[in-house]
Design a protein around this motif. Structure first.
Motif, PDB file in Angstrom:
ATOM      1  N   ARG A  40      -4.621  -2.956   0.655  1.00  0.00           N
ATOM      2  CA  ARG A  40      -3.933  -3.697   1.696  1.00  0.00           C
ATOM      3  C   ARG A  40      -3.643  -2.848   2.910  1.00  0.00           C
ATOM      4  NH1 ARG A  40       0.961  -6.240  -1.694  1.00  0.00           N
ATOM      5  NH2 ARG A  40      -0.139  -6.524  -3.640  1.00  0.00           N
ATOM      6  N   TYR A  41      -3.909  -1.571   2.832  1.00  0.00           N
ATOM      7  CA  TYR A  41      -3.502  -0.695   3.927  1.00  0.00           C
ATOM      8  C   TYR A  41      -4.665  -0.172   4.748  1.00  0.00           C
ATOM      9  CZ  TYR A  41       1.021  -1.269   2.027  1.00  0.00           C
ATOM     10  OH  TYR A  41       2.177  -1.848   1.605  1.00  0.00           O
ATOM     11  N   GLY A  42      -5.810  -0.697   4.453  1.00  0.00           N
ATOM     12  CA  GLY A  42      -6.967  -0.422   5.304  1.00  0.00           C
ATOM     13  C   GLY A  42      -7.103   1.035   5.691  1.00  0.00           C
ATOM     14  N   ASP A  43      -7.090   1.266   6.994  1.00  0.00           N
ATOM     15  CA  ASP A  43      -7.342   2.613   7.473  1.00  0.00           C
ATOM     16  C   ASP A  43      -6.166   3.554   7.299  1.00  0.00           C
ATOM     17  OD1 ASP A  43      -9.198   1.337  10.299  1.00  0.00           O
ATOM     18  OD2 ASP A  43      -9.786   1.803   8.243  1.00  0.00           O
ATOM     19  N   GLN A  44      -5.035   3.043   6.873  1.00  0.00           N
ATOM     20  CA  GLN A  44      -3.883   3.935   6.770  1.00  0.00           C
ATOM     21  C   GLN A  44      -3.952   4.812   5.537  1.00  0.00           C
ATOM     22  OE1 GLN A  44      -0.255   1.779   7.073  1.00  0.00           O
ATOM     23  NE2 GLN A  44      -0.478   1.458   9.261  1.00  0.00           N
ATOM     24  N   LYS A  92      -8.430 -11.492  -0.930  1.00  0.00           N
ATOM     25  CA  LYS A  92      -7.159 -10.918  -0.509  1.00  0.00           C
ATOM     26  C   LYS A  92      -6.783  -9.666  -1.276  1.00  0.00           C
ATOM     27  CE  LYS A  92      -6.709 -14.081   2.455  1.00  0.00           C
ATOM     28  NZ  LYS A  92      -6.837 -13.786   3.875  1.00  0.00           N
ATOM     29  N   LEU A  93      -6.911  -9.719  -2.613  1.00  0.00           N
ATOM     30  CA  LEU A  93      -6.509  -8.556  -3.388  1.00  0.00           C
ATOM     31  C   LEU A  93      -7.597  -7.494  -3.407  1.00  0.00           C
ATOM     32  CD1 LEU A  93      -4.790 -10.296  -6.421  1.00  0.00           C
ATOM     33  CD2 LEU A  93      -3.708  -9.024  -4.601  1.00  0.00           C
ATOM     34  N   VAL A 141      -1.972 -11.514   3.281  1.00  0.00           N
ATOM     35  CA  VAL A 141      -1.791 -10.273   2.536  1.00  0.00           C
ATOM     36  C   VAL A 141      -0.697  -9.447   3.186  1.00  0.00           C
ATOM     37  CG1 VAL A 141      -2.853  -8.150   1.788  1.00  0.00           C
ATOM     38  CG2 VAL A 141      -4.173 -10.249   1.822  1.00  0.00           C
ATOM     39  N   GLY A 188       3.525   0.198  -7.233  1.00  0.00           N
ATOM     40  CA  GLY A 188       2.974   0.379  -5.892  1.00  0.00           C
ATOM     41  C   GLY A 188       4.027   0.289  -4.811  1.00  0.00           C
ATOM     42  N   LEU A 241       3.374   6.948   2.711  1.00  0.00           N
ATOM     43  CA  LEU A 241       3.295   6.734   4.151  1.00  0.00           C
ATOM     44  C   LEU A 241       4.237   7.658   4.904  1.00  0.00           C
ATOM     45  CD1 LEU A 241       3.027   2.862   4.535  1.00  0.00           C
ATOM     46  CD2 LEU A 241       1.236   4.574   4.760  1.00  0.00           C
ATOM     47  N   LEU A 247      11.481   4.116   6.038  1.00  0.00           N
ATOM     48  CA  LEU A 247      10.509   5.005   5.397  1.00  0.00           C
ATOM     49  C   LEU A 247      11.075   6.407   5.205  1.00  0.00           C
ATOM     50  CD1 LEU A 247       6.950   4.454   6.869  1.00  0.00           C
ATOM     51  CD2 LEU A 247       7.781   4.007   4.592  1.00  0.00           C
ATOM     52  N   ILE A 288      -3.235  -1.232  -4.830  1.00  0.00           N
ATOM     53  CA  ILE A 288      -2.460  -1.706  -3.680  1.00  0.00           C
ATOM     54  C   ILE A 288      -2.947  -1.080  -2.379  1.00  0.00           C
ATOM     55  CG2 ILE A 288      -0.649   0.046  -3.648  1.00  0.00           C
ATOM     56  CD1 ILE A 288       1.384  -2.153  -3.361  1.00  0.00           C
ATOM     57  N   PRO A 303       0.738  -3.845   6.766  1.00  0.00           N
ATOM     58  CA  PRO A 303       0.880  -3.575   8.200  1.00  0.00           C
ATOM     59  C   PRO A 303       0.090  -4.536   9.075  1.00  0.00           C
ATOM     60  CG  PRO A 303      -0.384  -1.858   7.117  1.00  0.00           C
ATOM     61  CD  PRO A 303       0.137  -2.735   6.041  1.00  0.00           C
ATOM     62  N   PHE A 304      -0.840  -5.234   8.499  1.00  0.00           N
ATOM     63  CA  PHE A 304      -1.665  -6.107   9.331  1.00  0.00           C
ATOM     64  C   PHE A 304      -1.144  -7.530   9.374  1.00  0.00           C
ATOM     65  CE2 PHE A 304      -4.263  -2.635   9.743  1.00  0.00           C
ATOM     66  CZ  PHE A 304      -4.550  -2.093   8.515  1.00  0.00           C
ATOM     67  N   VAL A 321       4.155   3.397  -2.093  1.00  0.00           N
ATOM     68  CA  VAL A 321       3.677   3.300  -0.715  1.00  0.00           C
ATOM     69  C   VAL A 321       4.604   3.947   0.310  1.00  0.00           C
ATOM     70  CG1 VAL A 321       3.176   1.670   1.128  1.00  0.00           C
ATOM     71  CG2 VAL A 321       2.170   1.335  -1.102  1.00  0.00           C
ATOM     72  N   PRO A 322       5.909   3.643   0.285  1.00  0.00           N
ATOM     73  CA  PRO A 322       6.762   4.299   1.287  1.00  0.00           C
ATOM     74  C   PRO A 322       6.737   5.814   1.165  1.00  0.00           C
ATOM     75  CG  PRO A 322       7.950   2.526   0.218  1.00  0.00           C
ATOM     76  CD  PRO A 322       6.679   2.702  -0.539  1.00  0.00           C
TER      77      PRO A 322
END
Lengths: 315, 495, 159
Positions: free
Chosen positions: A210-214, A283-284, B349, A187, A195, B140, A207, B352-353, A191-192
């Motif tokens: 952890r990035y919610g709306d992104q 959390k996870l 966690v 992960g 993104l 990035l 994974i 970004p948050f 991710v990079p």
């Protein structure tokens, strides 16, 4: 020897034997009597290993003996699995892992163990495997992705291991799409890339939560839809395949039934532990999903059979 | 709230006795662990994470970061005193540290190492505070193509470091690269020369190769010399002479500010890019320092800039690898990955948050890191006194225990006897190479860079579908390819 | 890099050693090219990728070329004067190789507890220490300390 001494010797042996027998069964009834080693076949710092540390505390409290985490990374889980398969089936060595080193790895690499080298004790959770895209990707649904891929050949994706790659290739074959896969080592590497927009979509082992709306989930790679993304279809609905996502506790083959029962009971109780649930679900964002040995074993066997089909189709 | 006021709040939270105590404890522990060959920050942190369960998040993470800082700087001690690096990233400190030690200036060398570590660390911590967001965005942009260019540049820079015999240096590097191809293929996972051994699926283990080849082989070599010729090192007689020779005034140290800043920059840069690692940062910095120096031949004979370059860079990684961690939740290297695990256990966690949801913890952590640098200076200084005293012991008594400690140190992380075997094999190889005039360091560098270069090259090919014009659309890769080419051409011209 | 007396800068080595090294490396590279590599690596390439065998082959060729070049330049130097090389290199290396193998086997089959004191004691003696007290203290005390530390701090049992 006189008759009396022979007789005496015989009785003594009998007593010794029955005492020995009683002691061994008493020993098993007293499992565990010393600390239990829990092998984690991944590197320290990953979600599974972190979870294992917290879970081992909870499990240790239930069992009455400390459970010590031993990280044995390598080969995507193969090194740890090799060690587990070779361990004594006495309940003092168990493993917490995903299911792919136990199923996919023996099918595709030459290792010193096989699917039947293990006893499946309990499942505790499920990796939330998915196909994901960036939030600003033009694809809102999985069908969008398929349509766009057919219209613009050459889309790229990131996989994290051979199994995820094979599954995506399978889907690609079914749909007549030729995606280009870029392997990543996990992960953290995926991710990079996602993104930064260097790849069009990616496989995620969880994974993304952890990035919610992104990030947006387009499809679930598990047998069911993901709890956190109920609108995304599961690949089992469309193609009849599913990636095994179990997070489970395993022992070597031949683990005695009473030990399996004791372990499972302790595991089940441990899954209710607050601190563990706080990390796992809070959390996870993995669901807590307990399944006992019998049910789990049947599921694993079905999974294994299905994986064989994928392997034949793509390797 | 702007950065400054948040930082002040953070300091307020961090300046508690408990916090400082644990920072001190962490740094001390880290230094000791770094000194032992084979053990490094990574193992230490992995093991200590469970011990932090009952601490508050700030204290726990500050403690672990302290261990990381100590571990990175501790490796220089045996490097300087015994020509036996305690951690791979401190290997280059031995090149100049050991000669200085031979001249009776071990204290001075260790001070250079310590001050550079603290300076590099502080500079990268400041970078973290001030520039985390924009730098993370920059990081990035480094995809497989850009990384290939960076590795090409690293290769060019380090190839130019070969000793006077260019052919032998290159041979060593390429053998190292060849050895790095052993393992499962990075792209399609097919086995490459693993001979059926599951332990080789991920390739030869780096720590075993590096510690075996760099540290153990040095020990074996020295022991043989001792056997043949007895101890030829002069023990300096008067304490006064020792003191004078070993003094390092701040003015003299800061005279080298260019090297300090350059090395900290390199370390920070490498630390920010996920996956590169401390060892690469240290060697790159050494290479750059030598290249920039007015008398490069003095490197390897006792030029303190060699120590400065190595230690400032490897310590700078500690601070900067938290940049991607905090900004996007991705670890910069293994130690940062472990810290992410620690964050998670303590309810934070990574992602970004992190800043928005747990800003207070993050700022307290950053404040703790700055405090830790001061603590590091104090403890390290005291430590130098102790190490100097230990250094008076005869080598014949110190070296054999180092072998055993190295074995234990390499065994601890993964409990693999296979790795011990590899370590011993490379130790013997290192001895042979020393005798025949090949540089084991070049081999280790080749090993380190080889897999990274091949991996990113092939991923770049896949990503851009074999289209080489992609290079033209990436300014970053053009820059690095160009610099790398320039360095290579200069090196060729010189020889 | 590094020119302490312990580290050869490579250009002063006796020509015969360079010749031998060059030939040995070239030979190993050749062996790799014709046997080891093809036998152990897949040659299929995916799309847009080079095959897994590409890099190892490339490197092996480079090593082969460089090895021959080294041997060649050594042969040229040898013409101007044939310096005898010291045999001690072989002996020393072989010695350490044997010692390491024994140590490894001992670790695997006997374990750390017994092997470590032997290594320390033998090493101390070899390096010139003759103080029996020191040897005893170190050989017994250090492994004990390591074992305690490993278990208490790291919860790791040494073999």
């Amino acid at each position: 020897m006189t008759k009396a001494t022979t007789y005496g010797a015989g009785v003594a042996t009998l007593i010794a034997l029955s005492m020995g027998l009683a002691l061994t069964t008493a020993a098993r009834a007293d499992y565990p009597e010393k600390p239990v080693t829990m092998v984690v076949p991944y590197s320290a710092g990953g979600s599974t290993e972190t979870l294992a540390r917290v879970f081992s505390k909870a499990l240790g409290d239930e069992l009455g003996q400390p459970v010590i985490v031993k990280t044995r990374p390598g080969g995507g889980g193969a090194v740890g699995s090799t060690e587990l398969a070779a361990a004594e089936a006495d309940g003092y060595t168990i493993m917490l892992s995903g299911s792919d080193p136990l199923t996919w790895t023996p099918l595709t690499l030459s290792v010193e163990y096989a699917f039947d080298s293990f006893t499946f004790v309990s499942q505790i959770s499920e990796y939330q495997q998915a196909i994901i895209v960036r939030a600003d990707s033009p694809d809102q649904t999985f069908d969008d992705l398929l349509a766009r891929s057919k219209a613009n050949p050459g889309l790229t994706y990131a996989d994290q291991n051979a199994m995820s790659r094979a599954f995506i290739e399978y889907i690609g074959n079914e749909e007549g799409i030729d995606w280009t896969g870029v392997p990543t080592a996990g992960g953290g590497e995926m991710v990079p890339l996602l993104l930064a927009g260097k790849i069009d979509f990616a496989w995620s082992g969880g994974i993304h939560s952890r990035y919610g709306d992104q990030m947006r989930v387009l499809a679930s790679m598990n047998a069911d839809r993901l709890a956190a993304s109920p609108d995304a279809p599961s690949v089992s609905e469309k193609y009849g395949i599913a990636m095994p996502g179990h997070m489970l506790i395993t022992g070597p083959k031949g683990l005695p039934d009473d030990i399996v029962a004791k372990l499972s009971a302790a595991v089940q109780a441990a899954t209710k532990n607050e601190e563990y649930l706080g990390l796992l679900e809070g959390k996870l964002l993995f669901p807590s999903k307990y399944r006992g040995s019998a049910e789990l074993t049947v599921d694993m066997e079905t999974t294994y059979a299905n994986l064989k089909k994928i392997v034949e189709a793509t390797q | 709230m702007d950065i400054l006021s948040q930082l002040l709040v953070g300091f307020h939270a961090a300046l508690t006795p408990v916090n400082i105590l644990f920072i001190a404890f962490g740094i001390s522990l880290g230094i000791v662990i770094g000194v032992i060959p084979g053990l490094g920050s990574v193992t230490a942190i992995a093991v200590l994470i469970p011990l932090t369960f009952y601490m508050s998040p700030v204290v726990a993470i500050a403690f672990l970061v302290g261990v990381n800082k100590g571990g990175t700087s501790g490796g220089a001690v045996p490097s300087i005193l015994l020509n036996t690096p305690g951690t791979p990233e401190a290997a280059a400190s031995a090149f100049d540290g050991y000669p200085m030690s031979r001249k009776g200036q071990s204290g001075k060398a260790m001070k250079y190492a310590l001050y550079s570590s603290v300076a590099g660390d502080t500079l990268s911590d400041m970078l973290l505070i001030l520039l985390a967001a924009p730098f993370a965005a920059l990081a990035l942009q480094f995809g497989p193509l850009e990384l290939t260019a960076v590795f090409f540049f690293a290769f060019a820079l380090l190839a130019g470091l070969t000793s006077d015999s260019v052919i032998k240096g290159l041979l060593a590097i390429f053998v190292g690269v060849f050895l790095s191809t052993i393992g499962l293929d990075p792209i399609d996972s097919s086995p490459r020369m693993v001979f059926g051994r599951v332990e080789l699926f991920d390739g030869l283990p780096l720590i075993a190769v590096a510690i075996g080849g760099l540290a153990l082989s040095s020990v074996m070599f020295q022991m043989t010399e001792l056997w043949r010729h007895g101890d030829t090192h002069r023990r300096h007689d008067t304490l006064a002479a020792d003191r004078a020779q070993n003094r390092l005034r701040p003015a003299e140290f800061f005279d080298h500010w260019r090297t300090i800043v350059r090395s900290a920059a390199i370390g920070s840069g490498v630390g920010m890019l996920p996956g590169l690692g401390v060892t690469l940062a240290a060697f790159l910095s050494y290479g750059a320092a030598r290249r920039a120096s007015k008398n490069p031949e003095s490197f390897g004979k006792g030029n303190p800039e060699g120590i400065i370059a190595t230690e400032a860079a490897n310590s700078a990684v500690v601070g900067s690898n938290l940049i991607p961690t905090i900004a996007i939740g991705i670890p910069g290297n293994i130690a940062a990955a472990l810290l992410i695990g620690a964050f998670m256990i303590h309810g934070i966690v990574p992602g970004p948050f992190m800043l928005t949801m747990h800003g207070d913890v993050i700022y307290a952590l950053v404040a703790s890191m700055l405090i830790a640098n001061v603590v590091h200076l104090v403890i390290g200084r005291a430590g130098i006194g102790i190490w100097s005293w230990v250094a008076r012991a005869p080598r014949s008594a110190v070296l054999p225990p180092v072998i055993v400690m190295g074995i234990a140190g390499v065994y601890l992380p993964n409990q693999s006897l296979f790795e011990i075997g590899i370590m011993l094999a490379f130790a013997v190889l290192g001895v042979l190479m020393r005798y025949t005039g090949f540089s084991i360091v070049c081999l280790v560098i080749g090993f380190l860079l080889g897999s990274m270069l091949e991996g990113s090259l092939r991923k770049a090919l896949l990503l851009h579908r074999g289209d080489f014009s992609a290079i033209l659309s990436s300014p970053i890769s053009m820059i690095f390819f160009a610099i790398g080419l320039f360095v290579l051409i200069r090196a060729f011209r010189k020889s | 890099m590094g020119e302490t007396p312990e580290q050869d800068d490579g250009s002063d080595t006796a020509p015969v050693i360079d010749l031998a090294s060059g030939l040995l490396l070239a030979g190993l590279a050749g062996l790799a090219l014709v046997w080891i590599i093809p036998a152990n690596i897949d040659a299929d390439a995916g799309d847009y990728d080079v095959s897994p065998i590409f890099m190892p082959n490339l490197i092996a060729w480079v090593v082969l070329a460089l090895g021959l070049a080294l041997a060649g330049s050594a042969a040229k130097r040898a013409r101007t004067g044939w310096q005898p090389a010291s045999r001690t290199i072989l002996f020393d290396t072989a010695g350490w190789a044997v010692a390491s193998t024994l140590a490894y086997l001992a670790l695997v089959h006997i374990g750390f507890q017994v092997t470590a004191p032997i290594i320390i004691a033998a090493g101390l003696w070899f390096a010139g220490q003759r103080s029996l007290i020191l040897i005893a203290v170190l050989a017994i005390g250090l492994p004990l300390a390591i074992r305690t530390g490993a278990w208490q701090i790291f919860q790791v049992a040494l073999p």
